[in-house]
Design a protein around this motif. Sequence first.
Motif, PDB file in Angstrom:
ATOM      1  N   LYS A   1       7.049   2.670   7.588  1.00 62.11           N
ATOM      2  CA  LYS A   1       5.825   3.419   7.003  1.00 62.11           C
ATOM      3  C   LYS A   1       5.939   3.997   5.565  1.00 62.11           C
ATOM      4  N   ALA A   2       5.268   3.315   4.670  1.00 66.46           N
ATOM      5  CA  ALA A   2       5.510   3.882   3.323  1.00 66.46           C
ATOM      6  C   ALA A   2       4.888   5.126   3.119  1.00 66.46           C
ATOM      7  N   THR A   3       5.761   5.969   2.736  1.00 65.98           N
ATOM      8  CA  THR A   3       5.422   7.479   2.492  1.00 65.98           C
ATOM      9  C   THR A   3       5.282   7.882   1.080  1.00 65.98           C
ATOM     10  N   THR A   4       5.951   7.479   0.247  1.00 69.83           N
ATOM     11  CA  THR A   4       6.254   7.750  -1.103  1.00 69.83           C
ATOM     12  C   THR A   4       5.445   6.828  -1.983  1.00 69.83           C
ATOM     13  N   ALA A   5       5.278   7.367  -3.299  1.00 70.81           N
ATOM     14  CA  ALA A   5       4.490   6.407  -4.307  1.00 70.81           C
ATOM     15  C   ALA A   5       5.160   5.404  -4.394  1.00 70.81           C
ATOM     16  N   GLU A   6       6.439   5.358  -4.659  1.00 72.45           N
ATOM     17  CA  GLU A   6       7.211   3.998  -4.650  1.00 72.45           C
ATOM     18  C   GLU A   6       7.163   2.878  -3.807  1.00 72.45           C
ATOM     19  N   THR A   7       7.222   3.297  -2.682  1.00 71.56           N
ATOM     20  CA  THR A   7       7.333   2.551  -1.342  1.00 71.56           C
ATOM     21  C   THR A   7       5.710   1.931  -1.206  1.00 71.56           C
ATOM     22  N   ILE A   8       4.824   2.693  -1.407  1.00 70.25           N
ATOM     23  CA  ILE A   8       3.245   2.065  -1.223  1.00 70.25           C
ATOM     24  C   ILE A   8       3.105   1.180  -2.261  1.00 70.25           C
ATOM     25  N   HIS A   9       3.630   1.269  -3.651  1.00 67.47           N
ATOM     26  CA  HIS A   9       3.649   0.525  -4.558  1.00 67.47           C
ATOM     27  C   HIS A   9       4.167  -1.108  -4.180  1.00 67.47           C
ATOM     28  N   PHE A  10       5.232  -0.759  -3.752  1.00 64.28           N
ATOM     29  CA  PHE A  10       6.316  -1.955  -3.062  1.00 64.28           C
ATOM     30  C   PHE A  10       5.241  -2.691  -2.194  1.00 64.28           C
ATOM     31  N   GLU A  11       4.866  -2.093  -1.142  1.00 64.86           N
ATOM     32  CA  GLU A  11       4.251  -2.589  -0.035  1.00 64.86           C
ATOM     33  C   GLU A  11       3.010  -3.117  -0.568  1.00 64.86           C
ATOM     34  N   LYS A  12       2.252  -2.741  -1.666  1.00 61.53           N
ATOM     35  CA  LYS A  12       1.128  -3.529  -2.345  1.00 61.53           C
ATOM     36  C   LYS A  12       1.513  -4.667  -2.935  1.00 61.53           C
ATOM     37  N   CYS A  13       2.632  -4.610  -3.643  1.00 64.90           N
ATOM     38  CA  CYS A  13       3.396  -5.894  -4.497  1.00 64.90           C
ATOM     39  C   CYS A  13       3.576  -6.829  -3.480  1.00 64.90           C
ATOM     40  N   GLU A  14       4.321  -6.355  -2.392  1.00 66.14           N
ATOM     41  CA  GLU A  14       4.712  -7.328  -1.517  1.00 66.14           C
ATOM     42  C   GLU A  14       3.428  -8.345  -0.497  1.00 66.14           C
ATOM     43  N   SER A  15       2.488  -7.280  -0.439  1.00 64.66           N
ATOM     44  CA  SER A  15       1.360  -7.998   0.251  1.00 64.66           C
ATOM     45  C   SER A  15       0.490  -9.022  -0.636  1.00 64.66           C
ATOM     46  N   LEU A  16       0.599  -8.663  -1.952  1.00 61.56           N
ATOM     47  CA  LEU A  16      -0.166  -9.667  -2.847  1.00 61.56           C
ATOM     48  C   LEU A  16       1.059 -10.832  -3.254  1.00 61.56           C
ATOM     49  N   GLY A  17       2.062 -10.721  -2.896  1.00 63.05           N
ATOM     50  CA  GLY A  17       3.099 -11.939  -3.396  1.00 63.05           C
ATOM     51  C   GLY A  17       4.024 -12.011  -4.398  1.00 63.05           C
TER      52      GLY A  17
END
Length: 273
Positions: free
Chosen positions: A198-214
């Motif tokens: 579960k992404a809880t920091t600004a960096e991991t939320i950013h990573f999650e978005k990048c990963e979801s967009l490929g």
Amino acid sequence: MNWNQFGYICRVKSSKTLSTEQKLQLCSESHLQIYKDNGSHSELAHNIAWQIAEDEETSQKQTACYKNIPDLINEFKFEHKGWLIYLTAVFIIYCFTSQLYQSFVVPQFVEMYSSFSPSLSATFDYYLTYWYVPIMLLALLLIIIVMAIIKLKNASSLTTTTPFSGMYNILLPRRLRNEYDALIAIIEFPYAYKKGFKATTAETIHFEKCESLGLELNDEFTVLLKQKLMSFNAMAKSYINKLVILYGIVIVVSVYLFVKMAYQPIFMMGEVL
């Protein structure tokens, strides 16, 4: 396992030219031993190595992120020897000087002031009773600073996920501990993503978005990890600097109080005359 061994494993497993069998051969103990003396053991590196996925595609993506970690740790290594040498030298000099004053200077002042009527030597009663207090304060501060420096050095070397347990929750500021937690969250993301992470920091939320967009994460991971290591290192140095300033204030105040007690009777006699 140390970070240099872990980095070697990641360089091998992220290769797109080696077969699975070749990678297993290169990751054998005989090859890892070459990097054994290039760094201290890291529980965090050992744990991540066991979390790397078994399937080839996922393993390549994860290790491509991790392969630059050893270089980043070496780049932002927490320098501590200079502080330890300086503070220890100051403490030894202060104790030695205090002992000299206690043995030779103070008796001279007491003898000089006792010849006056009424005796002025009573001004030294406070010093003679509590002369050891500044030394005890400095010793306590020195112990605290040394403990903080050693712990921050281990933290900046990423030896464990939870370096600030127990008394260090009180000794170290919350902001610094939170910064380290955010750093660990970045490091854990490549293997923890898609495992209920579960992404809880600004960096991991950013990573999650990048990963979801490929978007491939290896470059983003390196840049943000470098940024967070730099931030943590700067905050750690700032905290130690504040402790060193406090250390200096104790010395300055103790010297001021001694000088005040030593020369105040002279000023008092000058006003009377």
